[in-house]
Design a protein around this motif. Structure first.
Motif, mmCIF file in Angstrom:
data_model
loop_
_atom_site.group_PDB
_atom_site.id
_atom_site.type_symbol
_atom_site.label_atom_id
_atom_site.label_comp_id
_atom_site.label_asym_id
_atom_site.label_seq_id
_atom_site.Cartn_x
_atom_site.Cartn_y
_atom_site.Cartn_z
ATOM 1 N N GLN A 178 37.389 42.842 47.246
ATOM 2 C CA GLN A 178 36.926 41.812 46.320
ATOM 3 C C GLN A 178 37.743 41.745 45.044
ATOM 4 O OE1 GLN A 178 32.641 42.574 45.694
ATOM 5 N NE2 GLN A 178 32.394 40.382 46.003
ATOM 6 N N HIS A 179 38.019 42.907 44.472
ATOM 7 C CA HIS A 179 38.535 42.963 43.104
ATOM 8 C C HIS A 179 40.038 43.240 43.003
ATOM 9 C CE1 HIS A 179 34.613 42.762 41.049
ATOM 10 N NE2 HIS A 179 34.159 43.370 42.116
ATOM 11 N N GLN A 184 44.881 39.694 39.577
ATOM 12 C CA GLN A 184 44.200 40.682 38.750
ATOM 13 C C GLN A 184 45.000 41.980 38.624
ATOM 14 O OE1 GLN A 184 40.771 39.850 37.469
ATOM 15 N NE2 GLN A 184 41.866 37.970 38.008
ATOM 16 N N MET A 185 46.240 42.009 39.151
ATOM 17 C CA MET A 185 47.004 43.247 39.222
ATOM 18 C C MET A 185 48.375 43.099 38.558
ATOM 19 S SD MET A 185 45.970 44.305 43.146
ATOM 20 C CE MET A 185 46.770 45.915 43.131
ATOM 21 N N VAL A 186 48.778 44.142 37.848
ATOM 22 C CA VAL A 186 50.060 44.164 37.153
ATOM 23 C C VAL A 186 50.786 45.459 37.515
ATOM 24 C CG1 VAL A 186 51.234 44.161 34.920
ATOM 25 C CG2 VAL A 186 49.104 42.864 35.217
ATOM 26 N N LEU A 187 52.008 45.320 38.011
ATOM 27 C CA LEU A 187 52.888 46.466 38.209
ATOM 28 C C LEU A 187 53.800 46.538 36.988
ATOM 29 C CD1 LEU A 187 54.279 48.762 39.748
ATOM 30 C CD2 LEU A 187 55.586 47.041 41.016
ATOM 31 N N SER A 188 53.627 47.576 36.187
ATOM 32 C CA SER A 188 54.362 47.701 34.928
ATOM 33 C C SER A 188 55.177 48.975 34.937
ATOM 34 C CB SER A 188 53.371 47.708 33.758
ATOM 35 O OG SER A 188 54.036 47.845 32.523
ATOM 36 N N PRO A 211 45.754 36.611 46.990
ATOM 37 C CA PRO A 211 46.213 36.189 45.662
ATOM 38 C C PRO A 211 45.115 36.022 44.620
ATOM 39 C CG PRO A 211 46.338 34.362 47.216
ATOM 40 C CD PRO A 211 46.002 35.577 48.022
ATOM 41 N N THR A 212 43.947 35.524 45.006
ATOM 42 C CA THR A 212 42.889 35.225 44.030
ATOM 43 C C THR A 212 41.526 35.529 44.636
ATOM 44 O OG1 THR A 212 42.710 32.933 44.779
ATOM 45 C CG2 THR A 212 44.241 33.361 42.968
ATOM 46 N N GLY A 213 40.487 35.272 43.857
ATOM 47 C CA GLY A 213 39.138 35.348 44.394
ATOM 48 C C GLY A 213 38.248 36.418 43.815
ATOM 49 N N ALA A 214 38.749 37.216 42.859
ATOM 50 C CA ALA A 214 37.910 38.265 42.267
ATOM 51 C C ALA A 214 36.788 37.627 41.447
ATOM 52 C CB ALA A 214 38.744 39.176 41.383
#
Length: 419
Positions: A178-179, A184-188, A211-214
């Motif tokens: 779900q989340h 909602q994700m960042v690779l830094s 890609p989306t939906g959280a």
């Protein structure tokens, strides 16, 4: 230092800050999902998921994950907060690809074995017990609950034994599906890293990411209130706060400066008045926690039973006075402290990688240092006094006390003293 940003087709963002003079790099994946993303039935599942991600994938056992990173002298870890969860590693420059592969593996291919799950639940029970035994930590959990009662943002990150015990592998897997989605994700990463190479790794290793939906977290609603627990601890642990300002609000930087003036170091008002002048406690400080849609401004201290009755009124009086007599000299000093802290943080690749990820999650882009400094420099004493008046008069306080707090002033007296 050069910051580059790329958004992949699946919505995931890759951010790098290249520091070619270093021999190492720090990198991680930060997810815009933390304890406030949970329903009441999911209380503690974000933290359990963070633990379970390291307990084996379809290609590596938990031991093999640990050995892979430690065999090159690196380390890997994770942390859950109220608004996000981070999985991060620190390695030498030649091992960035390995670290990125490990992070992708635990976030894409974790198996959530039931035996490992039961074992990790027991570990978390120990963690919960340790917090309950430590009033330094427990009082802040109760303070947060008093500020935001019956809301995800007011519940503890760890969960309770009862809630954590209910989770099975399917529940953890469902929550992750779900989340943990692309936007909602960042690779830094920061340090000796190559942006294009990291983008290629992310493209290849996260290609199945939805890609989306959280779901969006429940809106925070500050309430305020009191929690008091009389116990036989040697020290009385007390926290008092009011609604602060969100990250994106107009008053955020002024509230940050106000907290530093009041209790940000040995030259702060609270330290000088409460500890140095009166000797009422060993530790006293102020803080400002900002969230996406709310915030808490607070003060905390611990003291002996005999000084509780005197301590709190003195602390509250310092709050009240600050709304009237903060000076330009104090603001100037704190601005210099904040600027120094920002510059020092840039020298640590781990700090920088985390900072970039959080900036993107909160503001949608990395914030240049000069932009931050300019915003801070625009805050003057009049602006800080104004935000102090607003914070101290607009909301009812949240109060938590644990220990020999029998002589702590009544909640009504605390409310009246801030009017």
């Amino acid at each position: 230092m050069t910051v580059r940003t790329t958004t992949l087709d699946n919505g995931m963002t890759v951010i790098t800050d290249t520091m070619p003079h270093l021999e190492s790099a720090a990198l991680g994946v930060w997810v815009k999902s933390g304890s406030r993303s949970e329903t009441a039935e999911q209380h503690g599942i974000s933290h359990l998921l963070e633990h379970m991600a390291f307990k084996g994938t379809t290609t590596r056992s938990s031991r093999e994950i640990a050995e892979a990173i430690e065999s090159v002298g690196g380390d890997i870890n994770a942390a859950t907060s109220i608004e996000h969860t981070g999985y991060f590693a620190r390695v030498l420059k030649d091992d960035v690809a390995l670290a990125a592969d490990l992070l992708a593996d635990i976030l894409q291919n974790s198996v959530f074995d039931e035996t490992e799950l039961v074992r990790e639940q027991r570990v978390i029970f120990q963690e919960i017990g340790a917090t309950l035994d430590n009033p330094d930590d427990h009082v802040f959990d109760k303070f947060q609950e008093a500020a935001y009662p019956n809301q995800p943002i007011g519940r503890t990150i760890l969960g309770t034994e009862d809630s954590v015990r209910t989770f099975d592998a399917d529940a953890v897997r469902s929550y992750m599906d779900q989340h943990y989605v692309g936007d909602q994700m960042v690779l830094s990463a920061a340090g000796n890293v190559n942006h294009d190479e990291l983008v290629d790794i992310a493209t290849n290793r996260f290609h199945d990411l939805k890609p989306t939906g959280a779901p969006q977290p429940e809106q925070a609603h500050y309430v305020g209130g009191e929690f008091k627990e009389i116990s036989d601890h040697e020290q009385a642990h007390i926290v008092v706060g009011l609604e602060g300002r969100a990250y994106n609000s107009d008053g955020f930087y002024a509230a940050q400066i106000l907290s530093s003036i009041l209790g940000g170091g040995m030259s702060s008002r609270l330290f000088q008045e409460v500890r140095e002048k009166r000797g009422l406690c060993y530790s006293v400080y102020a803080f400002h926690w900002a969230f996406a849609d709310s915030g808490i401004f607070g003060i905390a201290a611990a003291t002996g039973a005999e000084d509780v009755e005197e301590l709190l009124p003195v602390m509250l009086e310092e709050l009240r006075k600050s709304a009237d007599d903060i000076t330009d000299a104090e603001v100037s000093r704190v601005r210099a402290q904040i600027r120094a802290g920002l510059l020092m943080s840039l020298e640590s690749p781990s700090s920088r990688a985390g900072q970039l990820a959080r900036q993107h999650i909160l503001w949608g882009r990395p914030i240049p240092l000069q932009e931050t400094v300019e915003r801070i420099n625009r805050i003057d004493a009049e602006r800080v006094r104004h935000i102090a008046h607003k914070i101290f008069s607009d909301t009812r306080p949240a109060v938590a006390g644990i220990g020999p707090v029998q002589r702590m002033p009544d909640y009504s007296r605390i409310v009246d003293s801030l009017k």
